[in-house]
Write a protein that holds these residues in place. Structure first.
Motif, PDB file in Angstrom:
ATOM      1  N   PHE A  30       0.808  -1.211   0.000  1.00 26.70           N
ATOM      2  CA  PHE A  30       0.000   0.000   0.000  1.00 26.70           C
ATOM      3  C   PHE A  30       0.848   1.271   0.000  1.00 26.70           C
ATOM      4  O   PHE A  30       0.307   2.368  -0.044  1.00 26.70           O
ATOM      5  CB  PHE A  30      -0.941   0.007   1.206  1.00 26.70           C
ATOM      6  CG  PHE A  30      -2.162  -0.856   1.027  1.00 26.70           C
ATOM      7  CD1 PHE A  30      -3.262  -0.384   0.334  1.00 26.70           C
ATOM      8  CD2 PHE A  30      -2.202  -2.134   1.544  1.00 26.70           C
ATOM      9  CE1 PHE A  30      -4.393  -1.179   0.164  1.00 26.70           C
ATOM     10  CE2 PHE A  30      -3.321  -2.939   1.377  1.00 26.70           C
ATOM     11  CZ  PHE A  30      -4.419  -2.467   0.681  1.00 26.70           C
ATOM     12  N   GLY A  31       2.168   1.129   0.051  1.00 28.04           N
ATOM     13  CA  GLY A  31       3.047   2.292   0.016  1.00 28.04           C
ATOM     14  C   GLY A  31       3.138   3.040   1.327  1.00 28.04           C
ATOM     15  O   GLY A  31       3.439   4.236   1.344  1.00 28.04           O
ATOM     16  N   TRP A  32       2.925   2.351   2.430  1.00 32.28           N
ATOM     17  CA  TRP A  32       2.952   3.002   3.744  1.00 32.28           C
ATOM     18  C   TRP A  32       4.294   2.849   4.449  1.00 32.28           C
ATOM     19  O   TRP A  32       4.457   3.340   5.564  1.00 32.28           O
ATOM     20  CB  TRP A  32       1.888   2.408   4.666  1.00 32.28           C
ATOM     21  CG  TRP A  32       0.488   2.465   4.180  1.00 32.28           C
ATOM     22  CD1 TRP A  32      -0.044   3.301   3.236  1.00 32.28           C
ATOM     23  CD2 TRP A  32      -0.587   1.624   4.625  1.00 32.28           C
ATOM     24  NE1 TRP A  32      -1.376   3.054   3.073  1.00 32.28           N
ATOM     25  CE2 TRP A  32      -1.743   2.027   3.912  1.00 32.28           C
ATOM     26  CE3 TRP A  32      -0.692   0.604   5.560  1.00 32.28           C
ATOM     27  CZ2 TRP A  32      -2.980   1.421   4.109  1.00 32.28           C
ATOM     28  CZ3 TRP A  32      -1.912  -0.004   5.752  1.00 32.28           C
ATOM     29  CH2 TRP A  32      -3.047   0.394   5.035  1.00 32.28           C
ATOM     30  N   ASP A  33       5.233   2.149   3.848  1.00 27.19           N
ATOM     31  CA  ASP A  33       6.489   1.876   4.534  1.00 27.19           C
ATOM     32  C   ASP A  33       7.417   3.089   4.495  1.00 27.19           C
ATOM     33  O   ASP A  33       7.209   4.027   3.726  1.00 27.19           O
ATOM     34  CB  ASP A  33       7.181   0.640   3.959  1.00 27.19           C
ATOM     35  CG  ASP A  33       7.261   0.655   2.435  1.00 27.19           C
ATOM     36  OD1 ASP A  33       6.534   1.441   1.799  1.00 27.19           O
ATOM     37  OD2 ASP A  33       8.060  -0.114   1.879  1.00 27.19           O
ATOM     38  N   ASP A  34       8.447   3.046   5.324  1.00 25.19           N
ATOM     39  CA  ASP A  34       9.413   4.133   5.469  1.00 25.19           C
ATOM     40  C   ASP A  34      10.807   3.513   5.469  1.00 25.19           C
ATOM     41  O   ASP A  34      11.475   3.447   6.497  1.00 25.19           O
ATOM     42  CB  ASP A  34       9.138   4.897   6.771  1.00 25.19           C
ATOM     43  CG  ASP A  34      10.090   6.071   7.001  1.00 25.19           C
ATOM     44  OD1 ASP A  34      10.698   6.538   6.022  1.00 25.19           O
ATOM     45  OD2 ASP A  34      10.215   6.506   8.159  1.00 25.19           O
ATOM     46  N   LEU A  35      11.226   3.031   4.273  1.00 27.76           N
ATOM     47  CA  LEU A  35      12.487   2.274   4.142  1.00 27.76           C
ATOM     48  C   LEU A  35      12.496   1.133   5.157  1.00 27.76           C
ATOM     49  O   LEU A  35      11.598   0.306   5.140  1.00 27.76           O
ATOM     50  CB  LEU A  35      13.682   3.209   4.303  1.00 27.76           C
ATOM     51  CG  LEU A  35      13.827   4.294   3.207  1.00 27.76           C
ATOM     52  CD1 LEU A  35      15.034   5.168   3.487  1.00 27.76           C
ATOM     53  CD2 LEU A  35      13.938   3.675   1.823  1.00 27.76           C
ATOM     54  N   VAL A  36      13.491   1.097   6.051  1.00 27.20           N
ATOM     55  CA  VAL A  36      13.572  -0.005   7.020  1.00 27.20           C
ATOM     56  C   VAL A  36      13.046   0.419   8.388  1.00 27.20           C
ATOM     57  O   VAL A  36      13.156  -0.323   9.366  1.00 27.20           O
ATOM     58  CB  VAL A  36      15.020  -0.511   7.168  1.00 27.20           C
ATOM     59  CG1 VAL A  36      15.555  -0.987   5.831  1.00 27.20           C
ATOM     60  CG2 VAL A  36      15.938   0.592   7.730  1.00 27.20           C
ATOM     61  N   TYR A  56      15.909  -5.573  11.790  1.00 29.33           N
ATOM     62  CA  TYR A  56      16.308  -4.213  11.424  1.00 29.33           C
ATOM     63  C   TYR A  56      17.266  -4.245  10.246  1.00 29.33           C
ATOM     64  O   TYR A  56      18.331  -4.848  10.322  1.00 29.33           O
ATOM     65  CB  TYR A  56      16.969  -3.545  12.628  1.00 29.33           C
ATOM     66  CG  TYR A  56      16.985  -2.035  12.590  1.00 29.33           C
ATOM     67  CD1 TYR A  56      15.993  -1.323  11.916  1.00 29.33           C
ATOM     68  CD2 TYR A  56      17.968  -1.320  13.251  1.00 29.33           C
ATOM     69  CE1 TYR A  56      15.997   0.058  11.903  1.00 29.33           C
ATOM     70  CE2 TYR A  56      17.984   0.067  13.246  1.00 29.33           C
ATOM     71  CZ  TYR A  56      16.996   0.752  12.565  1.00 29.33           C
ATOM     72  OH  TYR A  56      17.000   2.123  12.543  1.00 29.33           O
ATOM     73  N   GLY A  57      16.863  -3.607   9.168  1.00 31.40           N
ATOM     74  CA  GLY A  57      17.688  -3.571   7.970  1.00 31.40           C
ATOM     75  C   GLY A  57      16.999  -4.162   6.757  1.00 31.40           C
ATOM     76  O   GLY A  57      17.389  -3.860   5.629  1.00 31.40           O
ATOM     77  N   LEU A  58      15.978  -4.982   6.972  1.00 28.98           N
ATOM     78  CA  LEU A  58      15.223  -5.536   5.851  1.00 28.98           C
ATOM     79  C   LEU A  58      14.109  -4.569   5.454  1.00 28.98           C
ATOM     80  O   LEU A  58      13.445  -3.978   6.306  1.00 28.98           O
ATOM     81  CB  LEU A  58      14.604  -6.886   6.206  1.00 28.98           C
ATOM     82  CG  LEU A  58      15.535  -8.096   6.344  1.00 28.98           C
ATOM     83  CD1 LEU A  58      14.699  -9.369   6.449  1.00 28.98           C
ATOM     84  CD2 LEU A  58      16.524  -8.200   5.207  1.00 28.98           C
ATOM     85  N   MET A  59      13.916  -4.415   4.159  1.00 28.68           N
ATOM     86  CA  MET A  59      12.760  -3.668   3.683  1.00 28.68           C
ATOM     87  C   MET A  59      11.501  -4.459   4.042  1.00 28.68           C
ATOM     88  O   MET A  59      11.529  -5.685   4.156  1.00 28.68           O
ATOM     89  CB  MET A  59      12.849  -3.477   2.170  1.00 28.68           C
ATOM     90  CG  MET A  59      14.084  -2.732   1.702  1.00 28.68           C
ATOM     91  SD  MET A  59      14.047  -0.979   2.112  1.00 28.68           S
ATOM     92  CE  MET A  59      12.952  -0.361   0.816  1.00 28.68           C
ATOM     93  N   PHE A  60      10.388  -3.761   4.193  1.00 30.95           N
ATOM     94  CA  PHE A  60       9.152  -4.449   4.570  1.00 30.95           C
ATOM     95  C   PHE A  60       8.767  -5.509   3.542  1.00 30.95           C
ATOM     96  O   PHE A  60       8.217  -6.551   3.886  1.00 30.95           O
ATOM     97  CB  PHE A  60       8.018  -3.436   4.740  1.00 30.95           C
ATOM     98  CG  PHE A  60       7.999  -2.744   6.075  1.00 30.95           C
ATOM     99  CD1 PHE A  60       9.159  -2.617   6.835  1.00 30.95           C
ATOM    100  CD2 PHE A  60       6.830  -2.208   6.570  1.00 30.95           C
ATOM    101  CE1 PHE A  60       9.144  -1.977   8.065  1.00 30.95           C
ATOM    102  CE2 PHE A  60       6.791  -1.569   7.801  1.00 30.95           C
ATOM    103  CZ  PHE A  60       7.955  -1.448   8.540  1.00 30.95           C
TER     104      PHE A  60
END
Length: 251
Positions: A30-36, A56-60
């Motif tokens: 849905f485009g709600w992520d903020d990088l990692v 921590y470090g993986l994209m969603f």
């Protein structure tokens, strides 16, 4: 790796891992992520106060059931993992999990629309049907900087109270619920409300607020609209869409 993790955990924990990994991928879809950055956490079924959170470090869009990290309330890993977690992120989540036995899943996001509304003095307005669901159980927490201070926990929990939706001023959005599906549906409604509000305000037209008496009755209506199923009504369809567009979350 997936096979080895699946063998080490209960069937109930594995299902929680699959649903939580799916929720990360759905947020990305849905485009709600903020990088990692930002997090969704879920309590591991069972008597222990153990929780799953993203590596921590993986994209969603990369999170899988087996890559999720299992921690205790202090953020210490309780199962071997090659990954670490974000301590600032878990400060918020551990506070909610510890205070709210019903908050099996906590979702916190930094969407542009959510932060924009959080930075306005009026906050969320009753402009849309979606907003009424959030306004029926909404709280606010003032910004205190990056969430590394343990003392902030008590203030955040006091502000949250028994609500299911929270706007963190100048920061973002938070939902908590008894299931991963319900927390996701809550965030969907809250994020949609923020997007609709910003578009309405940007139009420059006079805004029409929904009358307070309608807001008062929305909680009962919410159960009817979802057939008392909450997020479970939409969740299977979200999983099917993920299976078509970004499979592999269940590995």
């Amino acid at each position: 790796m997936a096979a080895s993790v699946k063998k080490q955990v209960s069937e109930q924990e594995w299902q929680a891992r699959v649903d939580l990994a799916a929720s990360y991928r759905a947020v990305a879809m849905f485009g709600w992520d903020d990088l990692v950055f930002t997090h969704i956490s879920a309590r591991v079924p069972g008597p222990e106060h153990h929780f799953l959170i993203n590596p921590y470090g993986l994209m969603f869009e990369e999170v899988t059931a087996s890559s999720l990290v299992k921690v205790d309330l202090q953020g210490n890993k309780v199962m071997d993992s090659d990954y670490e977690i974000n301590p600032a992120g878990f400060t918020i989540h551990s506070a909610v999990h510890e205070a709210r036995e019903d908050a099996h899943c906590v979702m916190h996001l930094h969407t542009a629309a959510g932060i924009a509304v959080s930075a306005t003095a009026q906050g969320l307005l009753p402009l849309s049907q979606q907003s009424l669901f959030a306004l029926s159980s909404l709280s606010y927490h003032d910004y205190e900087g990056v969430a590394l201070n343990p003392d902030e926990k008590s203030r955040l929990v006091a502000d949250l109270g028994d609500t299911r939706f929270m706007i963190l001023r100048n920061h973002g959005l938070l939902t908590c619920a008894g299931t991963i599906a319900d927390a996701f549906l809550g965030m969907y409604l809250l994020e949609c409300s923020c997007q609709i509000q910003l578009k309405a305000q940007a139009s420059g037209q006079e805004l029409i607020l929904i009358p307070p008496q309608i807001l008062a009755g929305i909680q009962a209506q919410a159960k009817q609209v979802t057939r008392s199923a909450g997020g479970a009504l939409a969740w299977p369809g979200i999983l099917r869409k993920l299976d078509r567009t970004n499979p592999g979350y269940d590995q």
